[in-house]
Write a protein that holds these residues in place. Sequence first.
Motif, PDB file in Angstrom:
ATOM      1  N   SER A 112       0.804  -1.220   0.000  1.00  0.00           N
ATOM      2  CA  SER A 112       0.000   0.000   0.000  1.00  0.00           C
ATOM      3  C   SER A 112       0.842   1.278   0.000  1.00  0.00           C
ATOM      4  CB  SER A 112      -0.934   0.017   1.221  1.00  0.00           C
ATOM      5  OG  SER A 112      -0.193  -0.041   2.432  1.00  0.00           O
ATOM      6  N   GLY A 113       2.174   1.138   0.063  1.00  0.00           N
ATOM      7  CA  GLY A 113       3.032   2.319   0.078  1.00  0.00           C
ATOM      8  C   GLY A 113       3.088   2.996  -1.283  1.00  0.00           C
ATOM      9  N   ILE A 114       3.181   4.316  -1.291  1.00  0.00           N
ATOM     10  CA  ILE A 114       3.180   5.091  -2.538  1.00  0.00           C
ATOM     11  C   ILE A 114       4.441   4.836  -3.344  1.00  0.00           C
ATOM     12  CG2 ILE A 114       4.236   7.100  -1.452  1.00  0.00           C
ATOM     13  CD1 ILE A 114       1.562   7.075  -4.257  1.00  0.00           C
ATOM     14  N   THR A 115       5.555   4.498  -2.679  1.00  0.00           N
ATOM     15  CA  THR A 115       6.816   4.274  -3.389  1.00  0.00           C
ATOM     16  C   THR A 115       6.692   3.147  -4.409  1.00  0.00           C
ATOM     17  OG1 THR A 115       8.086   5.030  -1.477  1.00  0.00           O
ATOM     18  CG2 THR A 115       9.259   3.722  -3.109  1.00  0.00           C
ATOM     19  N   LEU A 116       5.995   2.076  -4.034  1.00  0.00           N
ATOM     20  CA  LEU A 116       5.887   0.915  -4.916  1.00  0.00           C
ATOM     21  C   LEU A 116       4.992   1.175  -6.119  1.00  0.00           C
ATOM     22  CD1 LEU A 116       5.614  -1.981  -2.290  1.00  0.00           C
ATOM     23  CD2 LEU A 116       7.638  -1.118  -3.452  1.00  0.00           C
ATOM     24  N   MET A 117       4.233   2.271  -6.105  1.00  0.00           N
ATOM     25  CA  MET A 117       3.372   2.580  -7.241  1.00  0.00           C
ATOM     26  C   MET A 117       4.180   2.904  -8.498  1.00  0.00           C
ATOM     27  SD  MET A 117       0.209   2.175  -6.819  1.00  0.00           S
ATOM     28  CE  MET A 117      -0.318   3.092  -8.265  1.00  0.00           C
ATOM     29  N   SER A 118       5.458   3.222  -8.333  1.00  0.00           N
ATOM     30  CA  SER A 118       6.284   3.526  -9.505  1.00  0.00           C
ATOM     31  C   SER A 118       6.638   2.268 -10.292  1.00  0.00           C
ATOM     32  CB  SER A 118       7.569   4.237  -9.075  1.00  0.00           C
ATOM     33  OG  SER A 118       8.321   3.427  -8.192  1.00  0.00           O
ATOM     34  N   ILE A 119       6.563   1.096  -9.664  1.00  0.00           N
ATOM     35  CA  ILE A 119       6.965  -0.143 -10.332  1.00  0.00           C
ATOM     36  C   ILE A 119       6.142  -0.422 -11.588  1.00  0.00           C
ATOM     37  CG2 ILE A 119       7.083  -2.662 -10.076  1.00  0.00           C
ATOM     38  CD1 ILE A 119       8.039  -2.242  -7.236  1.00  0.00           C
ATOM     39  N   PRO A 120       4.789  -0.394 -11.541  1.00  0.00           N
ATOM     40  CA  PRO A 120       4.043  -0.663 -12.787  1.00  0.00           C
ATOM     41  C   PRO A 120       4.334   0.339 -13.894  1.00  0.00           C
ATOM     42  CG  PRO A 120       2.563   0.086 -11.029  1.00  0.00           C
ATOM     43  CD  PRO A 120       3.872  -0.237 -10.401  1.00  0.00           C
ATOM     44  N   MET A 164      16.455   3.754 -18.160  1.00  0.00           N
ATOM     45  CA  MET A 164      15.092   4.004 -18.616  1.00  0.00           C
ATOM     46  C   MET A 164      14.109   2.968 -18.078  1.00  0.00           C
ATOM     47  SD  MET A 164      16.200   4.866 -22.543  1.00  0.00           S
ATOM     48  CE  MET A 164      14.562   5.057 -23.231  1.00  0.00           C
ATOM     49  N   SER A 165      14.522   1.710 -18.019  1.00  0.00           N
ATOM     50  CA  SER A 165      13.570   0.651 -17.682  1.00  0.00           C
ATOM     51  C   SER A 165      13.729   0.125 -16.265  1.00  0.00           C
ATOM     52  CB  SER A 165      13.721  -0.520 -18.662  1.00  0.00           C
ATOM     53  OG  SER A 165      14.959  -1.173 -18.485  1.00  0.00           O
ATOM     54  N   GLY A 166      14.979   0.026 -15.746  1.00  0.00           N
ATOM     55  CA  GLY A 166      15.198  -0.485 -14.403  1.00  0.00           C
ATOM     56  C   GLY A 166      15.070  -1.975 -14.275  1.00  0.00           C
ATOM     57  N   SER A 167      14.974  -2.706 -15.397  1.00  0.00           N
ATOM     58  CA  SER A 167      14.769  -4.149 -15.364  1.00  0.00           C
ATOM     59  C   SER A 167      15.882  -4.836 -16.139  1.00  0.00           C
ATOM     60  CB  SER A 167      13.412  -4.511 -15.972  1.00  0.00           C
ATOM     61  OG  SER A 167      13.309  -5.892 -16.221  1.00  0.00           O
ATOM     62  N   ALA A 168      16.490  -5.880 -15.553  1.00  0.00           N
ATOM     63  CA  ALA A 168      17.584  -6.594 -16.201  1.00  0.00           C
ATOM     64  C   ALA A 168      17.119  -7.313 -17.459  1.00  0.00           C
ATOM     65  CB  ALA A 168      18.207  -7.589 -15.215  1.00  0.00           C
ATOM     66  N   ILE A 179      14.146  -0.839 -10.315  1.00  0.00           N
ATOM     67  CA  ILE A 179      13.027  -1.432  -9.589  1.00  0.00           C
ATOM     68  C   ILE A 179      13.521  -2.067  -8.291  1.00  0.00           C
ATOM     69  CG2 ILE A 179      11.276  -3.262  -9.676  1.00  0.00           C
ATOM     70  CD1 ILE A 179      10.992  -2.690 -12.665  1.00  0.00           C
ATOM     71  N   THR A 180      14.715  -2.670  -8.332  1.00  0.00           N
ATOM     72  CA  THR A 180      15.284  -3.271  -7.120  1.00  0.00           C
ATOM     73  C   THR A 180      15.515  -2.224  -6.041  1.00  0.00           C
ATOM     74  OG1 THR A 180      16.385  -4.963  -8.467  1.00  0.00           O
ATOM     75  CG2 THR A 180      17.187  -4.652  -6.216  1.00  0.00           C
ATOM     76  N   LEU A 181      16.051  -1.064  -6.429  1.00  0.00           N
ATOM     77  CA  LEU A 181      16.297  -0.002  -5.443  1.00  0.00           C
ATOM     78  C   LEU A 181      14.992   0.578  -4.927  1.00  0.00           C
ATOM     79  CD1 LEU A 181      19.353   1.904  -6.990  1.00  0.00           C
ATOM     80  CD2 LEU A 181      19.340   0.290  -5.079  1.00  0.00           C
ATOM     81  N   ILE A 182      13.981   0.674  -5.793  1.00  0.00           N
ATOM     82  CA  ILE A 182      12.669   1.153  -5.340  1.00  0.00           C
ATOM     83  C   ILE A 182      12.092   0.196  -4.310  1.00  0.00           C
ATOM     84  CG2 ILE A 182      10.282   1.568  -6.068  1.00  0.00           C
ATOM     85  CD1 ILE A 182      11.434   2.546  -8.748  1.00  0.00           C
ATOM     86  N   ALA A 200       9.394   9.793  -7.550  1.00  0.00           N
ATOM     87  CA  ALA A 200       9.754   8.630  -8.356  1.00  0.00           C
ATOM     88  C   ALA A 200       8.548   8.092  -9.110  1.00  0.00           C
ATOM     89  CB  ALA A 200      10.356   7.541  -7.464  1.00  0.00           C
ATOM     90  N   THR A 201       7.397   8.056  -8.453  1.00  0.00           N
ATOM     91  CA  THR A 201       6.184   7.552  -9.100  1.00  0.00           C
ATOM     92  C   THR A 201       5.752   8.469 -10.236  1.00  0.00           C
ATOM     93  OG1 THR A 201       5.480   6.573  -7.000  1.00  0.00           O
ATOM     94  CG2 THR A 201       3.805   6.845  -8.701  1.00  0.00           C
ATOM     95  N   GLU A 202       5.772   9.770 -10.000  1.00  0.00           N
ATOM     96  CA  GLU A 202       5.402  10.725 -11.047  1.00  0.00           C
ATOM     97  C   GLU A 202       6.409  10.684 -12.205  1.00  0.00           C
ATOM     98  OE1 GLU A 202       3.322  13.924  -7.967  1.00  0.00           O
ATOM     99  OE2 GLU A 202       5.411  14.165  -8.617  1.00  0.00           O
TER     100      GLU A 202
END
Length: 427
Positions: free
Chosen positions: A54-62, A109-113, A156-159, A239-241
Motif C-alpha cells: 500500500s506504500g506510494i513508493t511501490l506505485m512507480s513499479i508498474p 530508462m527501464s530499471g529491469s535486467a 526497480i530493485t532499489l525502489i 519517483a512515481t510521477e
Amino acid sequence: MIMFFIFAGVLLLMLIGVSTAVTMGFTSLATFLLAGGGIEKLFLIPQRMYDQVSGITLMSIPFFLLMGNFMNVGGVSGSLFGFGRACLGHRWGGLSNAAIAACMVMAAMSGSAAACAAGIGMIAIGEMSKCGYGKPFCCATIAAGGALGPIIPPSITLILYAGLTQTSVNSLFAAGIVPGLLLGIGFMSWSSYVSYKNGYAKEDPVPWIERYDAFKKAFLALMTPVIVIGGMFAGLFTATEAAAVASFYVMVLGFFVYHTLHIRDLPKIFWETVEQTSKVMFIIATAGFFQYVLLYTRIPQQAIAFISESFTSIIPVLLIIILVLVLMGCFMEGTAILLITVPIFVPLAKAFHYDVVQMGIVMCISLAVGVLTPPVGLNLYVMASITGEKVMAIAKQAVGYVLIMIAVAILVAFCGPVTLGLGHLIN
C-alpha cells in the motif's frame, strides 16, 4: 533451527518449480504455525500483505514496467545501439562496447535486467554475429549489460529496497549512478580485451556527419533518463510521477517519432504490464507476512546478537553478506532474495553503524550477479531463448563479467565515497 528451516524450505520449493510468491507464503505460514502463532491469528496474513503493497513508493513499479514494454515495442533500443555503433564501432570490441553502452542507457530508462537485455539483444546480436563475434560471447556481453538494469537508476530493485527499509529513493538513485558507470566501464574494458584476444573484427571509422545523424536519431531517446533522473533530483516530481511521465514520453516517441508503435499494440502492452505488475506485487505482498514471521520468531535479533558476538568489525560481515547473496542468486530470483534478506542484513548493518543507503547498493550489485549465474540466471535464459545458444555456453563466456561485478561490489562495500559522494554533492 527456525532460520535453517525457513531457508531450506524456500530453497526446496523453488528447486521443484514452485513460484516465488507461493514459496514465500507457504514457508511463512508453516513457520508461523510451528512457532506457536495459532490458527486464530491467521487474519494477520491479508493484513500484512495489504500493508506491504500500500506504500506510494511501490506505485512507480508498474509505470517503469510499462515504460520498458513501450521501449521494446517502440524502437528506442534500435536508435540507441545505432548511436553507440557509430561512435564505438571502430575500436577493438566496438560493437560489444556499443551494446553495453546502449544497455546502460536502457538501464537508465527501464530499471529491469531482463527488459534491458531483451531490448538490445534482439538488435545487437545479429549485427555482432555478422562482424565475426562469437555468438556465446555476444549473448554473455548483452546479458551482462542487462545486469546493469537493477543498478543504474531508476532501478526497480532499489525502489523495492526503499519501500522495505523506508529509505529515500532519491538517495538510493544518487548512490547507484557511480557504481553503475564503473560496472559499465569495466564491462567495456573486458569486452575489448576479449575481442582483441580473439581477433573479432573492427569496423571502419564512421564519418562525423554520420555520427551526428545517429545522435539526432537517438537524441530524444537519450532524453528519457534526463527526464526521469533530472526531474527527480530537481524536485519537479517524485519517483512515481517520474515513472508515469517517462512512460507517456516513451509512448509518444514510439507513436510519433519512430513510428513503430501502433494503436493495435496497446492492448498487448497494457496486458503484459498488468501481468508483470501482478506477479511482482504478489511476491512483495507475501513478503510482508514473511517479514512479520521473522520478527515474530526474533530471527533478526538472534542473527544480530550472534554475529555481533562473533565479529568486532564490519569487514568480515560485509564479505559474508556479499558471498551469501551471490550464492543465493545461483538458485533463487533476486526479488525473492531481497525480500528474505533485507529484514536480517539491514538491522545487522545498523548494529555496526553502517550506512543503509550504501548497504542497499552493495546488496543490489550482489543480487544482480545472479542474472548471470546458472542454474537460475535470468538473462542467460533470455539470451538463449533469443538465439538458441546453450545456457552453459553463454555462462562460460560471462565468467569475466561476473568477477567484475563481485569486485565492484567489494569496492562499493568498503569505499563509501563511491556510493555516497554523489548524493552528498547533489544535496
